[in-house]
Design a protein around this motif. Structure first.
Motif, mmCIF file in Angstrom:
data_model
loop_
_atom_site.group_PDB
_atom_site.id
_atom_site.type_symbol
_atom_site.label_atom_id
_atom_site.label_comp_id
_atom_site.label_asym_id
_atom_site.label_seq_id
_atom_site.Cartn_x
_atom_site.Cartn_y
_atom_site.Cartn_z
ATOM 1 N N PHE A 35 29.178 43.907 58.614
ATOM 2 C CA PHE A 35 27.909 44.052 57.892
ATOM 3 C C PHE A 35 26.986 45.039 58.608
ATOM 4 C CE2 PHE A 35 28.008 39.576 55.769
ATOM 5 C CZ PHE A 35 29.069 39.997 54.990
ATOM 6 N N LEU A 36 26.929 44.951 59.944
ATOM 7 C CA LEU A 36 26.018 45.796 60.709
ATOM 8 C C LEU A 36 26.359 47.277 60.583
ATOM 9 C CD1 LEU A 36 23.716 46.054 62.836
ATOM 10 C CD2 LEU A 36 25.472 45.794 64.601
ATOM 11 N N LEU A 37 27.640 47.588 60.587
ATOM 12 C CA LEU A 37 28.061 48.988 60.610
ATOM 13 C C LEU A 37 28.268 49.601 59.226
ATOM 14 C CD1 LEU A 37 30.606 48.904 63.599
ATOM 15 C CD2 LEU A 37 28.151 49.442 63.625
ATOM 16 N N THR A 38 28.159 48.787 58.180
ATOM 17 C CA THR A 38 28.327 49.316 56.828
ATOM 18 C C THR A 38 27.258 50.381 56.537
ATOM 19 O OG1 THR A 38 29.275 47.234 56.030
ATOM 20 C CG2 THR A 38 28.367 48.726 54.383
ATOM 21 N N HIS A 39 27.703 51.511 55.982
ATOM 22 C CA HIS A 39 26.796 52.635 55.687
ATOM 23 C C HIS A 39 26.061 53.093 56.945
ATOM 24 C CE1 HIS A 39 27.522 52.463 51.389
ATOM 25 N NE2 HIS A 39 27.194 51.193 51.354
ATOM 26 N N ASP A 40 26.773 53.055 58.081
ATOM 27 C CA ASP A 40 26.193 53.490 59.363
ATOM 28 C C ASP A 40 24.905 52.751 59.704
ATOM 29 O OD1 ASP A 40 28.219 55.348 59.854
ATOM 30 O OD2 ASP A 40 27.209 56.881 58.654
ATOM 31 N N GLN A 42 22.463 51.937 57.900
ATOM 32 C CA GLN A 42 21.256 52.453 57.251
ATOM 33 C C GLN A 42 20.914 51.739 55.945
ATOM 34 O OE1 GLN A 42 19.400 54.733 58.929
ATOM 35 N NE2 GLN A 42 20.957 54.337 60.494
ATOM 36 N N HIS A 43 21.768 50.813 55.522
ATOM 37 C CA HIS A 43 21.534 50.118 54.249
ATOM 38 C C HIS A 43 20.771 48.816 54.527
ATOM 39 C CE1 HIS A 43 22.307 47.957 50.506
ATOM 40 N NE2 HIS A 43 22.640 49.117 49.964
ATOM 41 N N THR A 44 19.585 48.695 53.946
ATOM 42 C CA THR A 44 18.726 47.543 54.215
ATOM 43 C C THR A 44 19.396 46.220 53.861
ATOM 44 O OG1 THR A 44 16.727 48.859 53.837
ATOM 45 C CG2 THR A 44 16.498 46.470 53.710
ATOM 46 N N GLY A 45 20.062 46.184 52.717
ATOM 47 C CA GLY A 45 20.709 44.947 52.288
ATOM 48 C C GLY A 45 21.771 44.476 53.260
ATOM 49 N N TRP A 46 22.623 45.388 53.719
ATOM 50 C CA TRP A 46 23.673 45.019 54.667
ATOM 51 C C TRP A 46 23.087 44.630 56.023
ATOM 52 C CZ3 TRP A 46 28.179 43.606 53.085
ATOM 53 C CH2 TRP A 46 28.747 44.172 51.935
ATOM 54 N N ARG A 47 21.998 45.292 56.421
ATOM 55 C CA ARG A 47 21.362 44.923 57.687
ATOM 56 C C ARG A 47 20.767 43.513 57.613
ATOM 57 N NH1 ARG A 47 20.719 49.114 61.667
ATOM 58 N NH2 ARG A 47 19.630 47.519 62.885
ATOM 59 N N LEU A 48 20.201 43.181 56.466
ATOM 60 C CA LEU A 48 19.671 41.829 56.290
ATOM 61 C C LEU A 48 20.807 40.806 56.305
ATOM 62 C CD1 LEU A 48 16.944 42.420 53.556
ATOM 63 C CD2 LEU A 48 16.572 41.840 55.956
ATOM 64 N N ALA A 49 21.939 41.165 55.690
ATOM 65 C CA ALA A 49 23.099 40.277 55.707
ATOM 66 C C ALA A 49 23.612 40.096 57.128
ATOM 67 C CB ALA A 49 24.205 40.841 54.818
ATOM 68 N N GLY A 91 28.001 40.536 72.844
ATOM 69 C CA GLY A 91 28.621 41.818 73.184
ATOM 70 C C GLY A 91 28.856 42.677 71.965
ATOM 71 N N ALA A 92 29.335 42.067 70.888
ATOM 72 C CA ALA A 92 29.577 42.816 69.660
ATOM 73 C C ALA A 92 28.279 43.385 69.107
ATOM 74 C CB ALA A 92 30.233 41.908 68.617
ATOM 75 N N ALA A 93 27.207 42.591 69.161
ATOM 76 C CA ALA A 93 25.919 43.059 68.657
ATOM 77 C C ALA A 93 25.393 44.227 69.483
ATOM 78 C CB ALA A 93 24.910 41.909 68.674
ATOM 79 N N LEU A 94 25.475 44.112 70.800
ATOM 80 C CA LEU A 94 24.969 45.170 71.675
ATOM 81 C C LEU A 94 25.762 46.466 71.495
ATOM 82 C CD1 LEU A 94 24.402 43.008 74.866
ATOM 83 C CD2 LEU A 94 22.621 44.084 73.500
ATOM 84 N N ILE A 95 27.081 46.347 71.439
ATOM 85 C CA ILE A 95 27.926 47.529 71.257
ATOM 86 C C ILE A 95 27.644 48.169 69.899
ATOM 87 C CG2 ILE A 95 30.309 48.328 70.947
ATOM 88 C CD1 ILE A 95 31.118 46.227 73.047
ATOM 89 N N GLY A 96 27.504 47.342 68.871
ATOM 90 C CA GLY A 96 27.214 47.865 67.542
ATOM 91 C C GLY A 96 25.885 48.605 67.502
ATOM 92 N N LEU A 97 24.862 48.033 68.115
ATOM 93 C CA LEU A 97 23.545 48.675 68.132
ATOM 94 C C LEU A 97 23.564 49.973 68.932
ATOM 95 C CD1 LEU A 97 21.316 45.502 68.610
ATOM 96 C CD2 LEU A 97 21.372 46.966 66.581
ATOM 97 N N SER A 98 24.298 49.975 70.045
ATOM 98 C CA SER A 98 24.397 51.202 70.843
ATOM 99 C C SER A 98 25.180 52.277 70.095
ATOM 100 C CB SER A 98 25.053 50.902 72.191
ATOM 101 O OG SER A 98 24.219 50.083 72.987
ATOM 102 N N ALA A 99 26.243 51.867 69.394
ATOM 103 C CA ALA A 99 27.037 52.826 68.618
ATOM 104 C C ALA A 99 26.202 53.456 67.507
ATOM 105 C CB ALA A 99 28.266 52.130 68.024
ATOM 106 N N LEU A 100 25.243 52.701 66.997
ATOM 107 C CA LEU A 100 24.353 53.225 65.958
ATOM 108 C C LEU A 100 23.205 54.047 66.548
ATOM 109 C CD1 LEU A 100 24.086 50.078 63.639
ATOM 110 C CD2 LEU A 100 25.354 52.192 63.170
#
Length: 208
Positions: A35-40, A42-49, A91-100
């Motif tokens: 969900f976090l990485l969908t559409h890089d 940048q999609h509000t709906g996926w970020r909320l999910a 760890g997954a959250a931190l890596i995902g946020l850094s990758a973005l």
């Protein structure tokens, strides 16, 4: 030939409510990342999910321990799997946020090194005993969860100088500080546990 394994009298079953919540947290990690990485991101709906999934997973970390202690469901599996599930989520959250590009990589590296190191320490001293989560460790997890939750929320529209941006930055700074301090505490506790375990083993050996 059918073999049935029954737990020892007084020993809680492996598949109990607390351990199932821990396994649920592990299962939610790939869902959260997807969900976090969908559409890089940048999609509000996926970020909320992604935020909702992260919140649910973080809540299981709070309740599985409480259920295990209150209902007498503490198991060696749960004691080891619970912090692993917690570290996998964070760890997954931190890596995902850094990758973005939304969180500095050095923050992710510092926290990841500490978390992996503590997990390795737990396995290193496992035959001597279990290192229970300290109050400092629980506070660290809470602050990390709050900081990461604010970073996962789609708040970029508020601008870099918003109150929320300032709040999450300081929460993450506090989380990093607590990560380092509690990491040093775990090292000392692991060394003491191993030393006491080896001393007890030598005493038994001499007595035998």
């Amino acid at each position: 030939m059918r073999i049935e394994v029954t737990p020892l009298p007084g020993s809680p079953p492996l598949l109990n409510a607390a351990n199932l919540l821990t396994l649920l947290r592990l299962a939610l990690v790939p869902v959260f990342i997807a969900f976090l990485l969908t559409h890089d991101g940048q999609h509000t709906g996926w970020r909320l999910a992604a935020t909702a999934v992260f919140a649910v997973a973080a809540l299981t970390d709070r309740f599985d321990g409480q259920i295990a202690r209150r209902r007498g469901l503490v198991t060696r599996f749960g004691t080891v799997a619970d912090p692993i599930a917690d570290k996998a989520l964070m760890g997954a959250a931190l890596i995902g946020l850094s990758a973005l590009g939304e969180l500095s990589w050095w923050v992710t590296i510092v926290i990841a090194v500490r978390e992996l190191g503590v997990t390795a320490l737990r396995f290193w001293v496992l035959r001597h005993g279990v290192i229970a989560a300290s109050r400092g460790g629980k506070l660290k997890t809470l602050v990390q969860s709050l900081a990461i939750g604010l970073y996962v929320l789609p708040l970029t529209a508020l601008g870099p100088d918003s109150v929320v941006d300032w709040t999450r930055w300081w929460l993450m700074a506090l989380a990093v500080a607590l990560t380092v301090i509690t990491g040093a505490d775990y090292v000392l506790r692991a060394l003491r546990l191993r030393a006491s375990g080896l001393a007890a083993a030598r005493t038994v050996s001499r007595a035998g």
